[in-house]
Every structure is written in C-alpha cells, then in structure tokens.
Design a protein around this motif. Structure first.
Motif, PDB file in Angstrom:
ATOM      1  N   ASP A 270       0.864  -1.180   0.000  1.00  0.00           N
ATOM      2  CA  ASP A 270       0.000   0.000   0.000  1.00  0.00           C
ATOM      3  C   ASP A 270       0.905   1.236   0.000  1.00  0.00           C
TER       4      ASP A 270
ATOM      5  N   ASP B 163       0.934   4.308   0.538  1.00  0.00           N
ATOM      6  CA  ASP B 163       0.163   5.388   1.176  1.00  0.00           C
ATOM      7  C   ASP B 163       0.921   6.713   1.152  1.00  0.00           C
TER       8      ASP B 163
ATOM      9  N   HIS C 297      -6.807   2.850  -4.141  1.00  0.00           N
ATOM     10  CA  HIS C 297      -6.749   2.902  -2.669  1.00  0.00           C
ATOM     11  C   HIS C 297      -7.213   4.272  -2.183  1.00  0.00           C
TER      12      HIS C 297
ATOM     13  N   HIS D  66      -6.670   8.618   0.604  1.00  0.00           N
ATOM     14  CA  HIS D  66      -6.728   7.613   1.682  1.00  0.00           C
ATOM     15  C   HIS D  66      -7.840   7.959   2.680  1.00  0.00           C
TER      16      HIS D  66
ATOM     17  N   HIS E  61       3.827  -1.702   3.651  1.00  0.00           N
ATOM     18  CA  HIS E  61       3.856  -0.296   3.248  1.00  0.00           C
ATOM     19  C   HIS E  61       5.296   0.077   2.928  1.00  0.00           C
TER      20      HIS E  61
HETATM   21 ZN    ZN Z   1      -3.435   2.445   3.093  1.00  0.00          ZN
END
Ligand code: ZN
Length: 296
Positions: A25, A27, A100, A104, A237
């Motif tokens: 992910d 992010d 995603h 976020h 991540h």
């Molecule tokens: Zn995430």
C-alpha cells in the motif's frame, strides 16, 4: 433473519494448496493528510512518509524483480500525483496497480456523492498516469460502508481486498440480482503497520518490532494457511518495509515462500480472475441490526 454462510474453499492452479499475494500500500503522505491536514506543516513527518515512494518502492521493486515475483500495489490517487515516477516504475515492472482512495479517505459515514468523488478522482489519477484502469480496490484503513461494494461493481472493479470474514476468497453479492464482486480477504496480523509504524502523535507507541519477529508471525500464519487451503495476503507499506533491514528480511522470506511447491504466488488481479472463473455462488453479507434499532 437470513443466516450468513461461511465462504467455501476454492481450487488453486497447478495443484497448489494455497495462494499467496504480496501487496504493497503506497500510502506515502496521504493517510496523515486526510486525517489532519495540518500534519503537512511537519516537515520531518512528511519526509518519513515520502521515504516510501522515494526509496522503499525502488528497493522493493528490485527485490520482486530479482525473485521474479508479481505483486499488487494499492496506490492512492494523491500518491500518483505527488510521486508519479515511483508509480510509473511499478507499472513498468508489470505489477498490478489497484485503487486505494484519492487521499486515503475513510469511507465510514460519508455520503454517496462524496464516496463517488473519491472513487472517480482515484481512478482518474491512476488511469492518466498508467494508461490502465485498475481492476482492484482496497478501502483505506480497511474500512468501507455497506454501500461501497455496489459502487465498486458499478465502476467496473473486478475485486476488492478489504474484508476479513474468511480464509478463502469469495464472490460478494452486490444487490439481489446475481451481481457480485470478487472479495480477497485480509487480516490485521498480516500487515506491517502493526509491527513497524511509529509516527509521533499520529500512530504507534514508539515500540518498533524487529523484522525477525514480524516475519516469524507471517511465516506461522502462512504455514497454517497452507494447511487450510486459503488465500494468504501480506500487506506491506513501502515507507515501513522499504527500510533496508526490513526489506532484506522480506526478500529472504519471499525467497523461502517461492521454495514451497504447494503455493501459488500471484498478483491479486490474477487471483481474482481465477476466482471469477470458478463461478462461485455469491455470498450475501448484511448489516447487523443493533438491539436498539430492532426495538425502535
Ligand atoms: Zn493504506
């Protein structure tokens, strides 16, 4: 009240007993900015998050390339806009890129217009950068509302990877007319955030686990999943697992997983297509009615 039935085992290609997916992910800054926009003022914190796309992603792509392992990268639209080079590198590596959110955002308690806006902005960011429409979705924080699966189906997604009620993938019913979304379930135990993340004033206690401890947990879960024939999805991540010691431990772990001849390693897009081809009967999940509502 209609009883919810458990997901049933599926068969895996090539006689594999279990399917494995490594997911990342990307992010970067987005979870912090959506939670509290004033965190943008904290240059140190922003740099901690930027490490993911700047250093973690290239390092992890090298590892995946060296081991010839396909993966899935869940990318918020904001990450695609702020760090296009990293996301292009993922696409050039041939990996599955999935939605995603835009920044976020949590989907709990938002109205439908707002939720559509998050979906559309995220799609636009990924499509304009990679030239491909993503087939997969993962809700930020693994938090969706009961409207979300229907919207994902409407926007043409094949799969979601957010829910936690099964070891096995399944077809999640959307409405009552046979439409469905492939659900690829996850688990908090298979997420590096709980092991490694410390951002003062935002996440974690300051206790940071060793890679050996994290891998021990993930490997034990994998060995047990091989016995029950399910789908084992690891969520990492890049701002966490892209650090050198963690990435080295992850590389060694992935290499060991590759040695198992009863494991099928694939991107979630490929796994979702395999599940869809099995023609499973969709499962319906229904929102519980708390006692206060029942008596209203
Ligand atoms: Zn995430």
């Amino acid at each position: 009240m209609t009883e919810i039935t458990p997901a049933v085992p599926v068969t895996w290609p090539g006689g594999a007993r279990c399917a494995v997916a490594f997911t990342f992910d990307v992010d970067a800054e987005s979870p912090l900015l959506s939670t509290d926009p004033s965190l943008a003022d904290r240059m140190g914190v922003m740099s901690h998050q930027a490490y993911g796309p700047l250093v973690g992603v290239p390092r992890l792509l090298d590892i995946l390339d060296g081991l010839q392992v396909p993966a899935t990268f869940f990318v918020p639209g904001y990450t695609a806009h702020r760090h296009p080079g990293a996301v292009r590198a993922v696409a050039d590596g041939g990996h599955d890129i999935a939605h995603h959110g835009y920044l976020h955002e949590s989907l709990v308690g938002v109205d439908e217009r707002t939720e559509r806006d998050y979906l559309e902005r995220g799609l636009e960011a990924l499509e304009s950068l990679t030239g491909r429409r993503p087939s997969g979705y993962r809700a930020p924080m693994w938090e969706m509302n009961w409207r979300t699966p229907g919207l994902l189906h409407e926007y043409g997604f094949l799969y979601d990877s957010t829910l936690m009620d099964a070891d096995h993938p399944y077809e999640l019913a959307v409405g009552t007319d046979g439409r469905s979304l492939v659900e690829l379930p996850v688990s908090w135990a298979l997420d590096d955030w709980q092991q490694y993340c410390f951002v003062p004033g935002f996440s974690g206690t300051g206790l940071i686990e060793t890679p050996a401890k994290a891998i021990e947990l993930w490997e034990a879960e994998l060995d047990a999943m091989r016995a029950c024939g399910g789908l084992w999805i690891l969520t990492n991540h890049p701002f966490l697992s892209g650090r050198p010691g963690r990435a080295a431990a992850l590389r060694d772990f992935i290499a060991r997983v590759r040695e198992h001849d009863d494991v099928w390693i694939a991107g979630l897009d490929e796994i979702a297509r395999h599940v869809r081809a099995q023609g499973l009967a969709p499962r319906s999940l229904t929102r519980p009615r708390p006692a206060a509502e029942d008596h209203a």
